[in-house]
Design a protein around this motif. Structure first.
Motif, PDB file in Angstrom:
ATOM      1  N   THR A   1      -0.007  -1.740  -0.263  1.00  0.00           N
ATOM      2  CA  THR A   1       1.256  -1.430  -0.349  1.00  0.00           C
ATOM      3  C   THR A   1       2.482  -0.402  -1.611  1.00  0.00           C
ATOM      4  OG1 THR A   1       2.081  -3.890  -0.152  1.00  0.00           O
ATOM      5  CG2 THR A   1       1.822  -2.649   1.806  1.00  0.00           C
ATOM      6  N   ALA A   2       2.945  -0.773  -1.515  1.00  0.00           N
ATOM      7  CA  ALA A   2       4.428  -0.126  -2.724  1.00  0.00           C
ATOM      8  C   ALA A   2       4.979  -1.335  -3.298  1.00  0.00           C
ATOM      9  CB  ALA A   2       5.362   0.740  -2.176  1.00  0.00           C
ATOM     10  N   HIS A   3       4.716  -1.212  -4.386  1.00  0.00           N
ATOM     11  CA  HIS A   3       5.584  -2.451  -5.240  1.00  0.00           C
ATOM     12  C   HIS A   3       5.294  -1.487  -6.692  1.00  0.00           C
ATOM     13  CE1 HIS A   3       0.929  -2.111  -6.492  1.00  0.00           C
ATOM     14  NE2 HIS A   3       0.976  -2.578  -7.412  1.00  0.00           N
ATOM     15  N   ALA A   4       6.396  -2.143  -7.205  1.00  0.00           N
ATOM     16  CA  ALA A   4       7.450  -1.591  -8.175  1.00  0.00           C
ATOM     17  C   ALA A   4       5.960  -2.041  -9.837  1.00  0.00           C
ATOM     18  CB  ALA A   4       8.649  -1.899  -8.952  1.00  0.00           C
ATOM     19  N   GLU A   5       5.155  -1.630 -10.114  1.00  0.00           N
ATOM     20  CA  GLU A   5       4.745  -1.565 -11.507  1.00  0.00           C
ATOM     21  C   GLU A   5       5.028  -1.246 -12.631  1.00  0.00           C
ATOM     22  OE1 GLU A   5       4.961   1.875  -9.614  1.00  0.00           O
ATOM     23  OE2 GLU A   5       3.230   2.023  -7.839  1.00  0.00           O
ATOM     24  N   VAL A   6       5.809  -0.845 -12.974  1.00  0.00           N
ATOM     25  CA  VAL A   6       6.413  -0.215 -13.997  1.00  0.00           C
ATOM     26  C   VAL A   6       5.905  -0.512 -15.231  1.00  0.00           C
ATOM     27  CG1 VAL A   6       8.052  -2.376 -15.823  1.00  0.00           C
ATOM     28  CG2 VAL A   6       7.561  -3.464 -13.283  1.00  0.00           C
ATOM     29  N   ILE A   7       4.941   0.834 -14.359  1.00  0.00           N
ATOM     30  CA  ILE A   7       4.574   1.423 -15.681  1.00  0.00           C
ATOM     31  C   ILE A   7       4.804   2.896 -15.813  1.00  0.00           C
ATOM     32  CG2 ILE A   7       3.049  -0.212 -16.199  1.00  0.00           C
ATOM     33  CD1 ILE A   7       0.533   1.482 -14.100  1.00  0.00           C
TER      34      ILE A   7
ATOM     35  N   LEU B   1      -5.417   3.528   1.898  1.00  0.00           N
ATOM     36  CA  LEU B   1      -3.922   4.182   1.080  1.00  0.00           C
ATOM     37  C   LEU B   1      -3.994   3.721  -0.111  1.00  0.00           C
ATOM     38  CD1 LEU B   1      -2.133   5.958   2.154  1.00  0.00           C
ATOM     39  CD2 LEU B   1      -1.119   4.287   3.667  1.00  0.00           C
ATOM     40  N   ALA B   2      -3.148   4.207  -0.182  1.00  0.00           N
ATOM     41  CA  ALA B   2      -2.369   2.877  -1.481  1.00  0.00           C
ATOM     42  C   ALA B   2      -0.930   3.876  -1.553  1.00  0.00           C
ATOM     43  CB  ALA B   2      -2.684   3.385  -3.110  1.00  0.00           C
ATOM     44  N   ILE B   3      -0.437   3.081  -1.260  1.00  0.00           N
ATOM     45  CA  ILE B   3       1.101   3.565  -1.204  1.00  0.00           C
ATOM     46  C   ILE B   3       1.829   3.166  -2.823  1.00  0.00           C
ATOM     47  CG2 ILE B   3       4.073   3.279  -0.245  1.00  0.00           C
ATOM     48  CD1 ILE B   3       2.390   3.294   2.505  1.00  0.00           C
ATOM     49  N   CYS B   4       2.695   4.059  -3.218  1.00  0.00           N
ATOM     50  CA  CYS B   4       2.787   3.571  -4.610  1.00  0.00           C
ATOM     51  C   CYS B   4       4.629   3.936  -4.869  1.00  0.00           C
ATOM     52  CB  CYS B   4       1.857   4.743  -5.994  1.00  0.00           C
ATOM     53  SG  CYS B   4       2.729   6.731  -5.685  1.00  0.00           S
ATOM     54  N   GLY B   5       4.593   3.416  -5.824  1.00  0.00           N
ATOM     55  CA  GLY B   5       5.962   3.882  -6.645  1.00  0.00           C
ATOM     56  C   GLY B   5       6.991   3.113  -5.814  1.00  0.00           C
ATOM     57  N   GLY B   6       6.638   1.952  -5.944  1.00  0.00           N
ATOM     58  CA  GLY B   6       7.877   1.101  -5.198  1.00  0.00           C
ATOM     59  C   GLY B   6       9.282   1.518  -5.660  1.00  0.00           C
ATOM     60  N   SER B   7      10.286   1.767  -5.084  1.00  0.00           N
ATOM     61  CA  SER B   7      11.676   1.313  -5.669  1.00  0.00           C
ATOM     62  C   SER B   7      11.529   2.483  -6.167  1.00  0.00           C
ATOM     63  CB  SER B   7      12.155   0.395  -6.461  1.00  0.00           C
ATOM     64  OG  SER B   7      11.939  -1.113  -5.117  1.00  0.00           O
ATOM     65  N   SER B   8      10.999   4.230  -5.767  1.00  0.00           N
ATOM     66  CA  SER B   8      11.125   5.270  -6.999  1.00  0.00           C
ATOM     67  C   SER B   8      12.442   6.533  -6.388  1.00  0.00           C
ATOM     68  CB  SER B   8       9.736   5.962  -6.640  1.00  0.00           C
ATOM     69  OG  SER B   8       8.861   5.475  -6.713  1.00  0.00           O
ATOM     70  N   VAL B   9      13.480   6.032  -6.708  1.00  0.00           N
ATOM     71  CA  VAL B   9      14.440   6.272  -6.743  1.00  0.00           C
ATOM     72  C   VAL B   9      14.954   8.508  -6.402  1.00  0.00           C
ATOM     73  CG1 VAL B   9      15.343   4.826  -8.214  1.00  0.00           C
ATOM     74  CG2 VAL B   9      14.864   7.016  -8.789  1.00  0.00           C
ATOM     75  N   VAL B  10      15.104   8.761  -5.506  1.00  0.00           N
ATOM     76  CA  VAL B  10      15.494   9.947  -5.177  1.00  0.00           C
ATOM     77  C   VAL B  10      16.885  10.854  -5.879  1.00  0.00           C
ATOM     78  CG1 VAL B  10      14.479   9.377  -2.973  1.00  0.00           C
ATOM     79  CG2 VAL B  10      17.004   9.395  -3.409  1.00  0.00           C
TER      80      VAL B  10
ATOM     81  N   ILE C   1      10.324   5.941  -1.496  1.00  0.00           N
ATOM     82  CA  ILE C   1      11.729   6.528  -2.131  1.00  0.00           C
ATOM     83  C   ILE C   1      11.992   5.501  -1.545  1.00  0.00           C
ATOM     84  CG2 ILE C   1      10.621   8.831  -1.862  1.00  0.00           C
ATOM     85  CD1 ILE C   1      12.028   9.952   0.357  1.00  0.00           C
ATOM     86  N   THR C   2      13.762   5.931  -2.747  1.00  0.00           N
ATOM     87  CA  THR C   2      14.461   5.430  -1.883  1.00  0.00           C
ATOM     88  C   THR C   2      16.017   5.510  -3.102  1.00  0.00           C
ATOM     89  OG1 THR C   2      15.678   3.136  -2.002  1.00  0.00           O
ATOM     90  CG2 THR C   2      14.762   3.755  -3.807  1.00  0.00           C
ATOM     91  N   HIS C   3      16.978   5.205  -1.964  1.00  0.00           N
ATOM     92  CA  HIS C   3      18.048   5.173  -3.253  1.00  0.00           C
ATOM     93  C   HIS C   3      18.329   3.636  -3.370  1.00  0.00           C
ATOM     94  CE1 HIS C   3      22.166   5.360  -4.744  1.00  0.00           C
ATOM     95  NE2 HIS C   3      22.063   6.852  -5.007  1.00  0.00           N
ATOM     96  N   MET C   4      19.186   2.504  -4.378  1.00  0.00           N
ATOM     97  CA  MET C   4      19.058   1.239  -4.639  1.00  0.00           C
ATOM     98  C   MET C   4      20.452   1.351  -4.388  1.00  0.00           C
ATOM     99  SD  MET C   4      15.902   0.702  -5.279  1.00  0.00           S
ATOM    100  CE  MET C   4      15.919  -0.831  -6.436  1.00  0.00           C
TER     101      MET C   4
END
Length: 690
Positions: A24-30, A55-64, A105-108
Motif C-alpha cells: 500500500t501507499a507509503h512515503a518512501e522519501v526517495i 499490486l503496489a500503490i506507490c507514492g504515499g502523499s504524492s502531490v498534485v 495522489i493528494t493535496h496535503m
C-alpha cells in the motif's frame, strides 16, 4: 494450498490483479530530482514485483499542486509533465514481472510544512492549524478549491499517460479531501461545508474531475479512515456513511480502509501500528465499511504473516490485504510462500524503523533488511555464491551484525564459524525483547537462527573467542562483531564500579536482563533518549516500582521515533511514571540505606536531589575493542576498511591481494555504537564480496 486465498486473482474495475496482496501507499522519501521516480525508486518497487506482489500503490502523499510541497517528504511530484517518462520507466519495470502499479495522489492542505523551497501558503477548509506539523494555514478560497480540483484531474492524467494502472485518492490522515469531511477542521457555512453534502462536495468534485480525465478504463480508488478516533471527529458510523456516499456514485473501483486519524502524535501512532499493537487491530473498521459498499475493500495495518492474511481473506473481512511493512522487510515474501519456504520469510517485527525515518524526512529503510531501497546500489536481497576461492571465515559475536556477517559469508559458500559468549544468539536484541512493548523484536533473532542452521554454520555458543581459539582455525577472514558495554564510567561522580555490589548506578541492560533486581523507588537517567531508557522505565513500572525517568534532552524517548514514543507515553502515564526533562545527572552518593541523585538544570544551573533506592543510567555503550587490538597487528590489513570501497558498495581491495595470514574487519558497535540497522548494513556491504 494452505495459502490459496492469497493467490486468487481479483478484478478492480477493469484491471485484473494476479493475487490478493498489496504494497500500500507509503512515503518512501526517495523520489529525487524534483520529485521524480528515479532509478532508486524504480528498483525498490521492481524488487517487490520480482518477489510476486500483485499490486503496489506507490507514492504515499504524492502531490498534485505546486502549493502542496513534495520536498519535505521527497515524495512524487505530479504537478508537472516531467513525471510522465519517469512513470513509464516505473510501469515497464513492474509490468515485465507481472505486477500492477498505481500511485496515491493528494493535496496535503494543512498537513505539511510551509518553510523551505517555495515557502508556500498552506491551505485548509477553515484555516485551522495542524498539530503534528505545527503548520499554520489560510482558509482556502473557492477559486483555489476549483484550481486544486483541476490539479487532481491533471495529475491522474499524467499517471495514465505514464502507463500506470491507476490512482488512489488520499482521503486519510487529514489530507485535503478529509479535511473537508471532518467537522473538527471544516467550520465553513458555504457550499463547501455545513451540511453533510457540503462537506462531501470537494471530494465528489475531485472524483468527478479525475474520472472525466482518465475515463472508465483506468482504475480509480480512494483511501479513507474507518474512524478518526477523535471525540469531535468522524466516527466509524460517520465513515460508513461517507464510504457509501462515494461508492454509490459508481466511480470508485476500490476503497482502501485504515484505522485512526493522524493529525496528532497520539493518533499517528495508531495509523502505523508498531510491535506494541495486536495483529490487525483495525480490521473491524475495514469490515464494517465492506458491509455497506459494493467496491472491493483493501486493508493494511499490522498484517505481517501469511497465516494472518489467509485467515482475513477466507473470513471475507476484506478483499485484499496490504502487507506493506512485511514487503519492506522481505520483498520476496510472496515468492517464498509459493516455493514452500515460509520459514525463510524475513518477517516484519513492527520496529517501525521504516516509518519513523519517514517522519524524520529521511529515506525509508528496514531495521533488519539493509538491501531495502538500496537495490539500485547493488545491495542484493538474494546472495549469490562466490565463483572465487572458498574461504575460512570466523565471526566473533552473535548480535545482529555478527549474525548477518555469518549468514552472508555462508550464503557466498564459505566455511563459517561463529563464536558467541552467551548461550544464545541475539546480543542487544535479546535484552531489548525483555521490555513490555519490545518482545516482537526477538523475531529478528529467530529468523537468523533458522537461516544459520539451514546454512550449516559452525555455531559455538557459550564460547568466548580468544586469539588462540581464532588462530587455531587458520582463518582467511576474521570479522569482529563483539559489541560493547554500557558506558557508565564517563563521569566518576556517578559512582560506577565494575563490581555491581559496590556500584552506585546500574545500567538499563542490568535491569532488563535480570542481572540486578528491580528497585522499589527508581530514578532512571537517560542521556540517549532512544528505546532503552523508556523501555527500562516501562519494565520497572510493570514490576511495581515507583519510577521517575530524567533526561537532559527535550523529553524522555524523544529519539524513539514519531510512531513509537506515543505508545511508550501511553504506558508510562498509565503506570504513573514521572517524566522529567532538562536535568542532567551530576553525581550519586550514598546516605544510609538510600541513594541520593544530584540533578542539575543545564539552563539555570540550579540543582535538586532525589532520594531513591536505585539509580539506572542509560548513557549508550563503549566498544569492546580488546580482541580487536589483540589481533590487529597480526592481520594483513591491520584491521583497516577501505571506506571509499565500502561506501560505494564495492569489494574491499585487500580481498584481491595475496599474502599470508588473515584479514581482519570489525563492524557494528565494536567499531562505534550506532543501531541494529547500521550493524546489519555494515555486515551486508562488507561481506557480500567475500
Amino acid at each position: 494450498m494452505a495459502f490459496e486465498a492469497m493467490f486468487q486473482p481479483i478484478q478492480l474495475g477493469k484491471l485484473t490483479i494476479r493475487n490478493r496482496v498489496i504494497s500500500t501507499a507509503h512515503a518512501e522519501v526517495i523520489a529525487t530530482d524534483g520529485g521524480m521516480t528515479t532509478e532508486r525508486y524504480v528498483k525498490y518497487y521492481e524488487e517487490k514485483a520480482k518477489g510476486g506482489v500483485g499490486l503496489a500503490i506507490c507514492g504515499g502523499s504524492s502531490v498534485v499542486s505546486i502549493d502542496s510541497p513534495h520536498e519535505w517528504w521527497s515524495s512524487v511530484n505530479l504537478s508537472t509533465d516531467r513525471i510522465i517518462p519517469h512513470f513509464q520507466n516505473l510501469a515497464d519495470a513492474m509490468h515485465k514481472h507481472g505486477a500492477k502499479i498505481m500511485i496515491q495522489i493528494t493535496h496535503m492542505g494543512r498537513r505539511t510544512s510551509w518553510h523551505g523551497n517555495d515557502w508556500p501558503t498552506l491551505l485548509s477548509p477553515s484555516g485551522i492549524r495542524e498539530p503534528i506539523h505545527r503548520a499554520s494555514c489560510k482558509t482556502i478560497e473557492p477559486e483555489e478549491i476549483w484550481r486544486i480540483i483541476g490539479d487532481f484531474a491533471k495529475a491522474a492524467g499524467r499517471a495514465k499517460a505514464g502507463g500506470l494502472d491507476g490512482v488512489e485518492l488520499s482521503a486519510v490522515h487529514q489530507h485535503m479531501i478529509d479535511q473537508f469531511w471532518s467537522p473538527r477542521v471544516n467550520k465553513r457555512t458555504d457550499e463547501w461545508g455545513g451540511t453533510f453534502e457540503g462537506r462531501m462536495k470537494f471530494g465528489l468534485e475531485v472524483l468527478k474531475a479525475v474520472r472525466a480525465e482518465v475515463g472508465d478504463d483506468f482504475c480509480v480508488g480512494m483511501r479513507l479512515s474507518g474512524d478518526e478516533f477523535h471525540a469531535d471527529g468522524l466516527s466509524h458510523e460517520d465513515m460508513k456513511q461517507i464510504a457509501k456516499y462515494y461508492d454509490d456514485t459508481g466511480m470508485l473501483d476500490f476503497i482502501g480502509v485504515v484505522g485512526s486519524g493522524a493529525d496528532t502524535h497520539n493518533t499517528l501512532a495508531n495509523a502505523i501500528p508498531n510491535m506494541s499493537f495486536p495483529p490487525e487491530p483495525f480490521l473491524h473498521l475495514a469490515a464494517g465499511i465492506k458491509a455497506v459498499v459494493k467496491a472491493p475493500v483493501l486493508h493494511a495495518q499490522n498484517i505481517k504473516d501469511p497465516n494472518q492474511a489467509t485467515r482475513i481473506l477466507e473470513g471475507g473481512y476484506v478483499d485484499m490485504v496490504g502487507m506493506t511493512r512485511g514487503l519492506i522487510a522481505d520483498p520476496h515474501l510472496i515468492a517464498k510462500i509459493k516455493m514452500d519456504q515460509v520459514d525463510r520469510i524475513k518477517q516484519c517485527v513492527g520496529a517501525n524503523y521504516c516509518i519513523d525515518r519517514q517522519y524524520q524526512g529521511v529515506d525509508v529503510l528496514c531495521i533488519q533488511n539493509a538491501a531495502t531501497t538500496r537495490e539500485y546500489m547493488g545491495l542484493p536481497h538474494i546472495i549469490e555464491k562466490t565463483s572465487g576461492t572458498r574461504r575460512k571465515v570466523v565471526v566473533v559475536g552473535g548480535g545482529p551484525g555478527g549474525m548477518e556477517a555469518a549468514r552472508v559469508a555462508a550464503e557466498r559458500g564459505h566455511d563459517v564459524t561463529l563464536f558467541e559468549t552467551s548461550d544464545a544468539l541475539g546480543g542487544q536484541i535479546t535484552i531489548a525483547a525483555k521490555a513490555p512493548q519490545r518482545d516482537q523484536i526477538a523475531g529478528i533473532t529467530r529468523w537468523y537462527q533458522l537461516e544459520l542452521t539451514r546454512l550449516g554454520i559452525d555455531l559455538r555458543l557459550a564460547t568466548r573467542a580468544d586469539e588462540a581459539a581464532i588462530k587455531d582455525l587458520a582463518p582467511d577472514i576474521v570479522v569482529l562483531a563483539t559489541g560493547g558495554r554500557p558506558f557508565l564510567d564517563q563521569h566518576a561522580e556517578w559512582g560506577y564500579a565494575e563490581n555491581s555490589d559496590e556500584s552506585l548506578v546500574v545500567s538499563t541492560w542490568d535491569v532488563l536482563s535480570g542481572h540486578v533486581e528491580p528497585g522499589k523507588n527508581v530514578l532512571i537517567f537517560d542521556s540517549i533518549c532512544e528505546f532503552a531508557g523508556v523501555s527500562a522505565a516501562d519494565f520497572l513500572a510493570d514490576k511495581g516500582a515507583k519510577v521517575e525517568i530524567v533526561t537532559d534532552d527535550i523529553k524522555p524517548g524523544c529519539a524513539a521515533g514519531g510512531t513509537t514514543f506515543p505508545t511508550y507515553y501511553r504506558s508510562l502515564y498509565e503506570k504513573e511514571v514521572i517524566m522529567t526533562s532538562d536535568l542532567m545527572l551530576r553525581r550519586v552518593y550514598r546516605e544510609g540505606d538510600a541513594l541520593v541523585a544530584v540533578l542539575e538544570n543545564e539552563y539555570s544551573g540550579t540543582q535538586e536531589e532525589r532520594v531513591v533506592d536505585q539509580v539506572v543510567v542509560e548513557n549508550g555503550i563503549r566498544p569492546d575493542e580488546v580482541l580487536y587490538y589483540g589481533l590487529k597487528e597480526q592481520s594483513r590489513n591491520k584491521g583497516q576498511v577501505d571506506l571509499e570501497a565500502l561506501y560505494a558498495i564495492q569489494p574491499q581491495p585487500c580481498l584481491a591481494e595475496e599474502g599470508d595470514g588473515f584479514l581482519l574487519f570489525r563492524l557494528g558497535d565494536c567499531t562505534a555504537p550506532r543501531n541494529t540497522h547500521a550493524a546489519i548494513y555494515d555486515a551486508l556491504r562488507l561481506c557480500k564480496d567475500f
